[in-house]
Design an enzyme around this catalytic site. Structure first.
Site, PDB file in Angstrom:
ATOM      1  N   ARG A  92       1.321  -1.380  -0.260  1.00  0.00           N
ATOM      2  CA  ARG A  92      -0.026   0.072   0.167  1.00  0.00           C
ATOM      3  C   ARG A  92       0.515   1.295   0.151  1.00  0.00           C
ATOM      4  O   ARG A  92      -0.075   2.718   0.257  1.00  0.00           O
ATOM      5  CB  ARG A  92      -0.802  -0.133   1.114  1.00  0.00           C
ATOM      6  CG  ARG A  92      -2.026  -0.955   1.787  1.00  0.00           C
ATOM      7  CD  ARG A  92      -2.715  -1.264   2.640  1.00  0.00           C
ATOM      8  NE  ARG A  92      -4.483  -1.480   2.043  1.00  0.00           N
ATOM      9  CZ  ARG A  92      -4.608  -1.894   3.328  1.00  0.00           C
ATOM     10  NH1 ARG A  92      -4.862  -2.105   4.620  1.00  0.00           N
ATOM     11  NH2 ARG A  92      -5.897  -3.126   2.904  1.00  0.00           N
ATOM     12  N   GLU A 125      -1.526  -9.669  -4.254  1.00  0.00           N
ATOM     13  CA  GLU A 125      -3.203 -10.150  -4.303  1.00  0.00           C
ATOM     14  C   GLU A 125      -2.993 -12.158  -4.595  1.00  0.00           C
ATOM     15  O   GLU A 125      -3.799 -12.588  -4.271  1.00  0.00           O
ATOM     16  CB  GLU A 125      -3.580  -9.522  -5.443  1.00  0.00           C
ATOM     17  CG  GLU A 125      -4.211  -8.578  -5.353  1.00  0.00           C
ATOM     18  CD  GLU A 125      -5.444  -8.729  -4.107  1.00  0.00           C
ATOM     19  OE1 GLU A 125      -6.084  -9.047  -3.557  1.00  0.00           O
ATOM     20  OE2 GLU A 125      -5.873  -6.823  -3.341  1.00  0.00           O
ATOM     21  N   LEU A 142       4.390 -20.808   0.577  1.00  0.00           N
ATOM     22  CA  LEU A 142       2.967 -19.968   0.421  1.00  0.00           C
ATOM     23  C   LEU A 142       2.173 -21.214   0.238  1.00  0.00           C
ATOM     24  O   LEU A 142       1.142 -21.021   0.295  1.00  0.00           O
ATOM     25  CB  LEU A 142       3.414 -18.588  -0.629  1.00  0.00           C
ATOM     26  CG  LEU A 142       3.722 -17.483  -0.046  1.00  0.00           C
ATOM     27  CD1 LEU A 142       3.744 -16.737  -0.696  1.00  0.00           C
ATOM     28  CD2 LEU A 142       2.637 -17.375   1.471  1.00  0.00           C
ATOM     29  N   TYR A 193      -0.278 -23.393  -2.768  1.00  0.00           N
ATOM     30  CA  TYR A 193      -1.067 -22.599  -4.457  1.00  0.00           C
ATOM     31  C   TYR A 193      -0.086 -22.179  -5.046  1.00  0.00           C
ATOM     32  O   TYR A 193       0.292 -21.176  -5.373  1.00  0.00           O
ATOM     33  CB  TYR A 193      -1.702 -21.313  -3.792  1.00  0.00           C
ATOM     34  CG  TYR A 193      -2.856 -21.648  -2.682  1.00  0.00           C
ATOM     35  CD1 TYR A 193      -4.216 -22.620  -3.088  1.00  0.00           C
ATOM     36  CD2 TYR A 193      -2.552 -22.155  -1.190  1.00  0.00           C
ATOM     37  CE1 TYR A 193      -5.383 -23.237  -1.912  1.00  0.00           C
ATOM     38  CE2 TYR A 193      -3.780 -22.224  -0.253  1.00  0.00           C
ATOM     39  CZ  TYR A 193      -4.680 -22.571  -1.184  1.00  0.00           C
ATOM     40  OH  TYR A 193      -6.168 -23.404  -0.339  1.00  0.00           O
ATOM     41  N   CYS A 217     -15.581  -6.718  11.149  1.00  0.00           N
ATOM     42  CA  CYS A 217     -16.825  -7.422  10.464  1.00  0.00           C
ATOM     43  C   CYS A 217     -16.295  -9.108  10.334  1.00  0.00           C
ATOM     44  O   CYS A 217     -16.635  -9.444   9.064  1.00  0.00           O
ATOM     45  CB  CYS A 217     -17.593  -6.962   9.338  1.00  0.00           C
ATOM     46  SG  CYS A 217     -19.030  -7.835   8.198  1.00  0.00           S
ATOM     47  N   CYS A 233     -18.855  -5.588  15.994  1.00  0.00           N
ATOM     48  CA  CYS A 233     -20.216  -4.522  15.610  1.00  0.00           C
ATOM     49  C   CYS A 233     -20.414  -2.662  16.257  1.00  0.00           C
ATOM     50  O   CYS A 233     -20.612  -2.729  15.775  1.00  0.00           O
ATOM     51  CB  CYS A 233     -22.137  -5.125  15.917  1.00  0.00           C
ATOM     52  SG  CYS A 233     -22.062  -6.367  14.662  1.00  0.00           S
ATOM     53  N   CYS A 247     -17.837  -1.294  14.450  1.00  0.00           N
ATOM     54  CA  CYS A 247     -18.304  -0.834  13.511  1.00  0.00           C
ATOM     55  C   CYS A 247     -18.625   0.337  13.045  1.00  0.00           C
ATOM     56  O   CYS A 247     -19.889   0.447  12.955  1.00  0.00           O
ATOM     57  CB  CYS A 247     -19.051  -1.794  12.943  1.00  0.00           C
ATOM     58  SG  CYS A 247     -19.169  -2.455  10.825  1.00  0.00           S
ATOM     59  N   CYS A 282     -26.074  -1.215   8.603  1.00  0.00           N
ATOM     60  CA  CYS A 282     -26.196  -2.672   8.777  1.00  0.00           C
ATOM     61  C   CYS A 282     -27.715  -3.506   8.485  1.00  0.00           C
ATOM     62  O   CYS A 282     -28.648  -3.565   9.435  1.00  0.00           O
ATOM     63  CB  CYS A 282     -24.893  -4.091   8.920  1.00  0.00           C
ATOM     64  SG  CYS A 282     -24.757  -5.495   8.775  1.00  0.00           S
TER      65      CYS A 282
END
Length: 382
Positions: free
Chosen positions: A31, A43, A86, A88, A198, A205, A208, A214
């Protein structure tokens, strides 16, 4: 009227999530800027893996391959070795293939057209949306585990989100919400909220930012939504492998492709019970000695089980029994290994070089056990 049809509701949810994300976002390495290469690597790595597990791998991987060009120029073996641990591994191959397409067809730059991005190896609708929104702020929706859970609760979608109807509704909700500016931040806010607040079993909650918007909470169903079909019990699999020692070296084979572990080295193994996790047809059990001879051309004498390793892969629970083994005496001497069916190579490998090979997680655990107690496996003590 469905809540998502209310424009005021959508605008309020969007504004609150963007404000919350600005204050609560985690400082993750991908980021730091909008580099589409870093976003694609992260990703691909985050598939079925936690952020905490990915961060050290991500750092090492992008240090070695800092851009599409360096990754495209690498051999697949190098990429798999850098990805080792990792899991996969199909994603590593897809990432490598996507880098080569981007270099060959797009001058080493991520395209901005959604259809072109979705045509890249391993890039589906979700990943294309993540790339285009985070890198270029294009208003492309996303739907993955965390955002799917958040959206299902927000609109009170009680169906199984893996089925066609509920999934189509959630994609529609995601598209309605990701409008205007800061598309990348908004999509990340959905994922961040699902990861931190969440959460699946006990949604928080009370902290949140959109709790009073919601629908699931209004109905008291926040713990029941989304409804997930129960998972099938994993299939039980039993395999055996031979740690064959001769002249202070160990017999190893390398799997051919395609398949789950294509290109990986392993101790020659045979299937004993259950389905093959790689999805191939399973031949009738040969027994370990005949199996090793078929895979390598080397005739062995198998000893007892010195180590049993259990591991999960896809929808299988595997027990691998590792036998000590020696070479059967023959007048012509020890056979030169030759790759048999399903294998691309076979070789005698010095124990110290096991760490240089690309091994599965089970293979690495077995190699560590051998190096920790070489005498038990017929090797000279180090």
């Amino acid at each position: 009227m469905a809540v998502e049809d209310d424009r005021a509701w959508a605008a309020e949810v969007r504004a609150r999530l963007l404000a919350w994300f600005a204050a609560a976002r985690r400082p993750l390495p991908w980021r730091e800027d909008r580099d589409p290469y870093l976003i694609l690597v992260s990703e691909m790595m985050l598939v079925q893996t936690t952020v905490a597990a990915v961060i050290p791998y991500f750092g090492r991987f992008v240090d070695r391959y800092p851009d599409f060009a360096s990754l495209a120029a690498a051999d697949e073996d190098q990429v798999l070795k850098s990805w080792e641990g990792l899991g996969y591994y199909r994603r590593a191959r897809q990432l490598h293939a996507a880098a080569r397409v981007i270099v060959a067809d797009h001058g080493g730059r991520m395209p901005r057209d959604p259809a072109t991005v979705r045509a890249l190896p391993g890039v589906g609708r979700y990943l294309a949306g993540a790339l285009l929104s985070q890198a270029f702020d294009l208003p492309e929706p996303i739907l993955e585990a965390n955002s799917r859970r958040v959206l299902a609760r927000l609109v009170g979608e009680g169906g199984d989100p893996a089925t066609a109807g509920p999934q189509a509704r959630l994609w529609d909700v995601a598209a309605r919400l990701v409008v205007g500016e800061r598309a990348g931040d908004f999509n990340q806010s959905l994922m961040e909220l699902g990861a931190l607040v969440c959460v699946a079993r006990e949604p928080r909650c009370h902290i949140c930012p959109v709790a009073d918007r919601c629908e699931a909470r209004r109905l008291g169903l926040q713990r029941e939504i989304p409804r997930i079909a129960p998972r099938a019990r994993p299939a039980r699999v039993v395999e055996a492998c031979a740690v064959t020692v001769h002249d202070e070296r160990i017999l190893m084979v390398r799997r051919a492709g395609p398949g789950l572990w294509a290109g990986f080295w392993e101790f020659p193994a045979v299937h004993l019970k259950g389905p093959d996790p790689a999805g191939r047809a399973v031949d009738p059990p040969l027994g370990l000695e005949r199996g090793v001879a078929r895979l390598t051309g080397v005739e062995i004498v198998a000893g007892g089980v010195l180590r049993s390793i259990s591991y999960a892969v896809t929808r299988h629970r595997v027990r691998l029994d590792a036998h000590s083994a020696t070479v059967r005496s023959r007048p012509s001497g020890v056979a030169v290994p030759a790759a048999g069916p399903g294998m691309s190579a076979a070789a005698w490998v010095e124990p110290a070089r096991l760490g240089e090979l690309t091994l599965s997680a089970a293979g690495r655990r077995l190699a560590a056990a051998i190096l920790a107690d070489p005498a038990a496996w017929g090797l000279a003590a180090r």
